[in-house]
Design an enzyme around this catalytic site. Structure first.
Site, short mmCIF file in Angstrom:
data_model
loop_
_atom_site.label_atom_id
_atom_site.label_comp_id
_atom_site.label_asym_id
_atom_site.label_seq_id
_atom_site.Cartn_x
_atom_site.Cartn_y
_atom_site.Cartn_z
N ALA A 190 98.58 23.08 48.31
CA ALA A 190 98.19 22.82 46.92
C ALA A 190 98.25 24.11 46.11
O ALA A 190 97.81 25.17 46.55
CB ALA A 190 96.78 22.24 46.87
N CYS A 191 98.83 23.99 44.92
CA CYS A 191 98.87 25.13 44.00
C CYS A 191 98.65 24.61 42.58
O CYS A 191 98.32 23.45 42.38
CB CYS A 191 100.19 25.89 44.13
SG CYS A 191 101.62 25.00 43.56
N ALA A 192 98.85 25.46 41.61
CA ALA A 192 98.55 25.10 40.22
C ALA A 192 99.35 23.90 39.75
O ALA A 192 98.81 22.97 39.16
CB ALA A 192 98.77 26.29 39.31
#
Length: 106
Positions: A9-11
């Site tokens: 998960a990232c931005a």
């Protein structure tokens, strides 16, 4: 052996796509059947309540400030979660990241 599901998960779910590719290649080279994918941190809630609940969630270093908030959600589902080590992420080292995920999954 049950197929393991690893969520990165990232931005925006985009900066981790290369890491997904590298980890998938490492898993394939080790004959491991893993489903590895990337999503935005905003999609974690829906993923935790979907039919494909991850066995682990790894956060991109750039969103490490969200760790405490996300930790409460993953703890409630008894899912390990941590921030990807910056050096291995920066080097896009899929083998080391896969080993990191496996260690957390137990």
């Amino acid at each position: 052996m049950t197929k393991k599901v690893i969520m990165l998960a990232c931005a925006a779910g985009m900066s981790t796509l290369l890491m997904v590719q590298r980890m998938t290649a490492a898993a394939k080279n080790q004959n491991k059947d893993y489903d590895i994918f990337a999503k935005s941190t905003t999609e974690i809630d829906s993923q935790l309540n979907s039919d494909t609940i991850p066995d682990i969630i790894l956060l991109g270093p750039q969103v490490s400030y969200l760790k405490n908030d996300i930790q409460h959600k993953t703890d409630a589902k008894q899912i390990p979660m941590d921030v990807m080590p910056m050096v291995d992420y920066g080097m896009m080292n899929g083998e080391k990241m896969l080993a990191f995920a496996e260690k957390l999954m137990g």
